[in-house]
Write a protein that holds these residues in place. Structure first.
Motif, PDB file in Angstrom:
ATOM      1  N   ARG A  74       0.831  -1.201   0.000  1.00 26.10           N
ATOM      2  CA  ARG A  74       0.000   0.000   0.000  1.00 26.10           C
ATOM      3  C   ARG A  74       0.868   1.254   0.000  1.00 26.10           C
ATOM      4  N   ARG A  75       0.454   2.253  -0.782  1.00 28.96           N
ATOM      5  CA  ARG A  75       1.233   3.488  -0.870  1.00 28.96           C
ATOM      6  C   ARG A  75       0.339   4.629  -1.344  1.00 28.96           C
ATOM      7  N   GLY A  76       0.844   5.830  -1.135  1.00 29.94           N
ATOM      8  CA  GLY A  76       0.138   7.012  -1.596  1.00 29.94           C
ATOM      9  C   GLY A  76       0.317   7.228  -3.082  1.00 29.94           C
ATOM     10  N   GLY A  77      -0.464   8.153  -3.608  1.00 31.23           N
ATOM     11  CA  GLY A  77      -0.387   8.496  -5.025  1.00 31.23           C
ATOM     12  C   GLY A  77      -0.129   9.976  -5.213  1.00 31.23           C
ATOM     13  N   VAL A  78       0.465  10.330  -6.357  1.00 35.22           N
ATOM     14  CA  VAL A  78       0.778  11.726  -6.682  1.00 35.22           C
ATOM     15  C   VAL A  78       0.293  12.037  -8.087  1.00 35.22           C
ATOM     16  N   VAL A  79      -0.541  13.086  -8.202  1.00 34.67           N
ATOM     17  CA  VAL A  79      -0.929  13.615  -9.510  1.00 34.67           C
ATOM     18  C   VAL A  79       0.035  14.751  -9.848  1.00 34.67           C
ATOM     19  N   VAL A  80       0.743  14.613 -10.960  1.00 30.59           N
ATOM     20  CA  VAL A  80       1.670  15.640 -11.434  1.00 30.59           C
ATOM     21  C   VAL A  80       0.958  16.474 -12.498  1.00 30.59           C
ATOM     22  N   ILE A  81       0.893  17.787 -12.293  1.00 33.57           N
ATOM     23  CA  ILE A  81       0.294  18.697 -13.273  1.00 33.57           C
ATOM     24  C   ILE A  81       1.425  19.353 -14.056  1.00 33.57           C
ATOM     25  N   HIS A  82       1.451  19.119 -15.347  1.00 31.08           N
ATOM     26  CA  HIS A  82       2.587  19.581 -16.139  1.00 31.08           C
ATOM     27  C   HIS A  82       2.605  21.096 -16.294  1.00 31.08           C
ATOM     28  N   HIS A  83       3.769  21.604 -16.692  1.00 35.43           N
ATOM     29  CA  HIS A  83       3.959  23.037 -16.879  1.00 35.43           C
ATOM     30  C   HIS A  83       3.361  23.473 -18.212  1.00 35.43           C
ATOM     31  N   MET A  84       3.404  24.784 -18.476  1.00 38.08           N
ATOM     32  CA  MET A  84       2.796  25.309 -19.703  1.00 38.08           C
ATOM     33  C   MET A  84       3.379  24.678 -20.972  1.00 38.08           C
ATOM     34  N   PRO A  85       4.688  24.351 -21.018  1.00 33.08           N
ATOM     35  CA  PRO A  85       5.203  23.685 -22.224  1.00 33.08           C
ATOM     36  C   PRO A  85       4.620  22.304 -22.481  1.00 33.08           C
ATOM     37  N   GLY A  86       3.884  21.755 -21.547  1.00 27.68           N
ATOM     38  CA  GLY A  86       3.089  20.585 -21.859  1.00 27.68           C
ATOM     39  C   GLY A  86       3.566  19.262 -21.321  1.00 27.68           C
ATOM     40  N   PHE A  87       3.016  18.243 -21.924  1.00 30.01           N
ATOM     41  CA  PHE A  87       3.156  16.840 -21.549  1.00 30.01           C
ATOM     42  C   PHE A  87       4.438  16.305 -22.205  1.00 30.01           C
ATOM     43  N   ASP A  88       5.573  16.740 -21.660  1.00 29.72           N
ATOM     44  CA  ASP A  88       6.842  16.516 -22.343  1.00 29.72           C
ATOM     45  C   ASP A  88       7.724  15.519 -21.600  1.00 29.72           C
ATOM     46  N   ARG A  89       8.890  15.276 -22.168  1.00 28.26           N
ATOM     47  CA  ARG A  89       9.809  14.292 -21.588  1.00 28.26           C
ATOM     48  C   ARG A  89      10.200  14.669 -20.166  1.00 28.26           C
ATOM     49  N   ALA A  90      10.475  15.948 -19.938  1.00 32.19           N
ATOM     50  CA  ALA A  90      10.889  16.373 -18.597  1.00 32.19           C
ATOM     51  C   ALA A  90       9.801  16.093 -17.564  1.00 32.19           C
ATOM     52  N   THR A  91       8.544  16.301 -17.956  1.00 35.21           N
ATOM     53  CA  THR A  91       7.447  16.018 -17.031  1.00 35.21           C
ATOM     54  C   THR A  91       7.356  14.532 -16.737  1.00 35.21           C
TER      55      THR A  91
END
Length: 248
Positions: free
Chosen positions: A32-49
């Motif tokens: 069992r573990r927690g979850g994290v929603v990552v909201i990407h930056h304005m440049p979008g759904f990119d490799r860094a995200t």
């Protein structure tokens, strides 16, 4: 604990029960573990995200990032999708809330979930993280230099957004804020205002500010990257989520 993980593109139900693309990474082991929603930056759904999503999996969380621009440009490269979203005035707040709600529900539906979900956002995603935390039942939120939580966007700002001052009294969870003192949006004065409002509303929050750091200091692929600030920020994020989400 094994550090192996699984990373994959999945589909989730976003706002309006619309299926949208998301990137999910999770530890390969059970438990069992927690979850994290990552909201990407304005440049979008990119490799860094996506690397950030994998970093949370390495820290021991199930993590997911919804592609907020999926409707404007399905299958497009991140730069093209971001341009299409900017041309449309950005992601509407109501749609953002619905997409994050869908991502949080997806995480809570995993067999490894302990029921606790945090949200974190960078740049425009920092503001959206605070927005989600005011509107949704999440357990922790992190704002990484989100512009226009307070303050007023300039006339030439590409996104059609307002500040979140009227909503701050509804913040539902502890908030960690990480800001650069050389930033303009949010400026130190904007952060001061946010701190004052949260204190007035009796909210639980923790802010850290970094000298010689401006906007985007976490972004390893951009000129604004600042090693010391980013490393300290990551340590504080890890400590904050460990305390609020548990299950590591």
């Amino acid at each position: 604990m094994s550090h192996s993980m699984v990373g994959e593109t999945v589909e989730i139900d976003g706002a309006g029960n619309t299926s949208i693309e998301a990137y999910r990474a999770r530890p390969a082991h059970d438990g069992r573990r927690g979850g994290v929603v990552v909201i990407h930056h304005m440049p979008g759904f990119d490799r860094a995200t996506k690397e950030i999503v994998r970093r949370f999996a390495e820290l021991g969380y199930d993590a997911i990032c919804p592609n907020l621009y999926h409707r404007e440009a399905p299958g497009a490269q991140p730069d093209d999708a971001a341009a299409a979203a900017r041309a449309a005035g950005g992601v509407p707040d109501e749609r953002l809330v619905g997409d994050v709600a869908g991502a949080a529900a997806h995480l809570r539906g995993l067999p490894t979930s302990n029921g606790r979900v945090g949200v974190i956002g960078y740049c425009s995603g920092g503001r959206q993280s605070v927005l989600a935390a005011c509107r949704l039942d999440v357990d922790a939120a992190v704002d990484c230099y989100g512009a226009f939580v307070t303050g007023t966007p300039p006339a030439d700002h590409p996104l059609q957004v307002g500040n979140l001052v009227p909503l701050l009294g509804d913040l539902r969870c502890p908030l960690l804020g990480l800001f650069g003192n050389e930033d303009r949006f949010p400026s130190p004065a904007h952060v001061d205002e946010l701190e004052s409002l949260l204190r007035r509303h009796g909210k639980q929050f923790e802010f850290h500010r970094y000298d010689d750091a401006g906007h985007g200091f976490f972004a390893v692929n951009r000129p604004g990257y600042r090693v010391a600030a980013a490393n300290d920020g990551w340590d504080r994020i890890a400590t904050f989520f460990a305390a609020q989400l548990g299950g590591r």
